[in-house]
Design a protein around this motif. Structure first.
Motif, PDB file in Angstrom:
ATOM      1  N   LYS A 154     -24.752  20.776  -3.832  1.00  0.00           N
ATOM      2  CA  LYS A 154     -24.500  21.807  -4.839  1.00  0.00           C
ATOM      3  C   LYS A 154     -23.746  21.214  -6.025  1.00  0.00           C
ATOM      4  O   LYS A 154     -22.760  20.488  -5.845  1.00  0.00           O
ATOM      5  N   GLY A 155     -24.241  21.502  -7.210  1.00  0.00           N
ATOM      6  CA  GLY A 155     -23.641  20.951  -8.412  1.00  0.00           C
ATOM      7  C   GLY A 155     -24.240  19.634  -8.857  1.00  0.00           C
ATOM      8  O   GLY A 155     -24.030  19.208 -10.000  1.00  0.00           O
ATOM      9  N   ARG A 156     -24.979  18.976  -7.982  1.00  0.00           N
ATOM     10  CA  ARG A 156     -25.634  17.707  -8.324  1.00  0.00           C
ATOM     11  C   ARG A 156     -27.150  17.848  -8.360  1.00  0.00           C
ATOM     12  O   ARG A 156     -27.803  17.189  -9.165  1.00  0.00           O
ATOM     13  N   PHE A 157     -27.703  18.676  -7.494  1.00  0.00           N
ATOM     14  CA  PHE A 157     -29.151  18.849  -7.409  1.00  0.00           C
ATOM     15  C   PHE A 157     -29.539  20.210  -7.964  1.00  0.00           C
ATOM     16  O   PHE A 157     -28.794  21.188  -7.842  1.00  0.00           O
ATOM     17  N   THR A 158     -30.733  20.275  -8.546  1.00  0.00           N
ATOM     18  CA  THR A 158     -31.268  21.530  -9.059  1.00  0.00           C
ATOM     19  C   THR A 158     -32.715  21.683  -8.626  1.00  0.00           C
ATOM     20  O   THR A 158     -33.535  20.800  -8.880  1.00  0.00           O
ATOM     21  N   ILE A 159     -33.006  22.803  -7.990  1.00  0.00           N
ATOM     22  CA  ILE A 159     -34.387  23.112  -7.607  1.00  0.00           C
ATOM     23  C   ILE A 159     -34.969  24.059  -8.642  1.00  0.00           C
ATOM     24  O   ILE A 159     -34.283  24.969  -9.123  1.00  0.00           O
ATOM     25  N   SER A 160     -36.227  23.837  -8.984  1.00  0.00           N
ATOM     26  CA  SER A 160     -36.913  24.709  -9.936  1.00  0.00           C
ATOM     27  C   SER A 160     -38.395  24.720  -9.592  1.00  0.00           C
ATOM     28  O   SER A 160     -38.852  23.922  -8.771  1.00  0.00           O
ATOM     29  N   ARG A 161     -39.122  25.618 -10.233  1.00  0.00           N
ATOM     30  CA  ARG A 161     -40.554  25.688  -9.961  1.00  0.00           C
ATOM     31  C   ARG A 161     -41.301  26.086 -11.221  1.00  0.00           C
ATOM     32  O   ARG A 161     -40.753  26.780 -12.093  1.00  0.00           O
ATOM     33  N   ASP A 162     -42.539  25.658 -11.284  1.00  0.00           N
ATOM     34  CA  ASP A 162     -43.446  26.035 -12.365  1.00  0.00           C
ATOM     35  C   ASP A 162     -44.682  26.614 -11.698  1.00  0.00           C
ATOM     36  O   ASP A 162     -45.537  25.864 -11.209  1.00  0.00           O
ATOM     37  N   ASN A 163     -44.775  27.934 -11.666  1.00  0.00           N
ATOM     38  CA  ASN A 163     -45.889  28.574 -10.965  1.00  0.00           C
ATOM     39  C   ASN A 163     -47.235  28.319 -11.649  1.00  0.00           C
ATOM     40  O   ASN A 163     -48.273  28.365 -11.008  1.00  0.00           O
ATOM     41  N   ALA A 164     -47.208  28.024 -12.923  1.00  0.00           N
ATOM     42  CA  ALA A 164     -48.453  27.715 -13.629  1.00  0.00           C
ATOM     43  C   ALA A 164     -49.017  26.363 -13.196  1.00  0.00           C
ATOM     44  O   ALA A 164     -50.218  26.119 -13.309  1.00  0.00           O
ATOM     45  N   LYS A 165     -48.120  25.495 -12.704  1.00  0.00           N
ATOM     46  CA  LYS A 165     -48.539  24.161 -12.275  1.00  0.00           C
ATOM     47  C   LYS A 165     -48.523  24.000 -10.763  1.00  0.00           C
ATOM     48  O   LYS A 165     -48.745  22.900 -10.253  1.00  0.00           O
TER      49      LYS A 165
END
Length: 126
Positions: free
Chosen positions: A65-76
């Motif tokens: 926490k604070g070092r890693f970031t999860i994200s997503r691109d539903n179009a891709k």
């Protein structure tokens, strides 16, 4: 056939950054909660981060926490894990996972999830 394919692993030095990607073949990608797990040599697999279908909710293990970031691109059809300030203890095979359940259920399943990728190795040297 549903398939998760991770990429982006490699050898970096402590303090460096790395971004992992996981592409999902499902046309219904946006209906899935997604997550990242890792398994270090000689250790059991552990949870790293998860994200809900829209990307509006995320959850992290305390160690990242604070070092890693999860994200997503539903179009891709892709989920990402941005890893900053990497430490040698982050060295592991990183796995992407998917399940068509709400995020809280995803977290409660304790790793017993519908689909897994083959993993990508991240090595952090000191």
């Amino acid at each position: 056939q549903l398939q998760l394919v991770e990429s982006g692993g490699g050898l970096v030095q402590a303090g460096d950054s790395l971004r992992l990607s996981c592409t999902f073949s499902a046309r219904t990608f946006s209906m899935y909660s997604m997550g990242w797990f890792r398994q270090a040599p000689g250790k059991s697999r552990e949870f790293v981060a998860a994200i809900n279908w829209s990307g509006g909710s995320t959850y992290y293990a305390g160690s990242v926490k604070g070092r890693f970031t999860i994200s997503r691109d539903n179009a891709k059809n892709t989920v990402y894990l941005q890893m900053n300030s990497l430490k040698p203890e982050d060295t592991a095979v990183y796995y992407c996972a998917a399940d068509r359940v709400p995020l809280q259920t995803f977290l409660d399943k304790g790793g017993y999830l519908e689909l897994w990728g083959q993993g990508t190795l991240v090595t952090v040297s000191s």
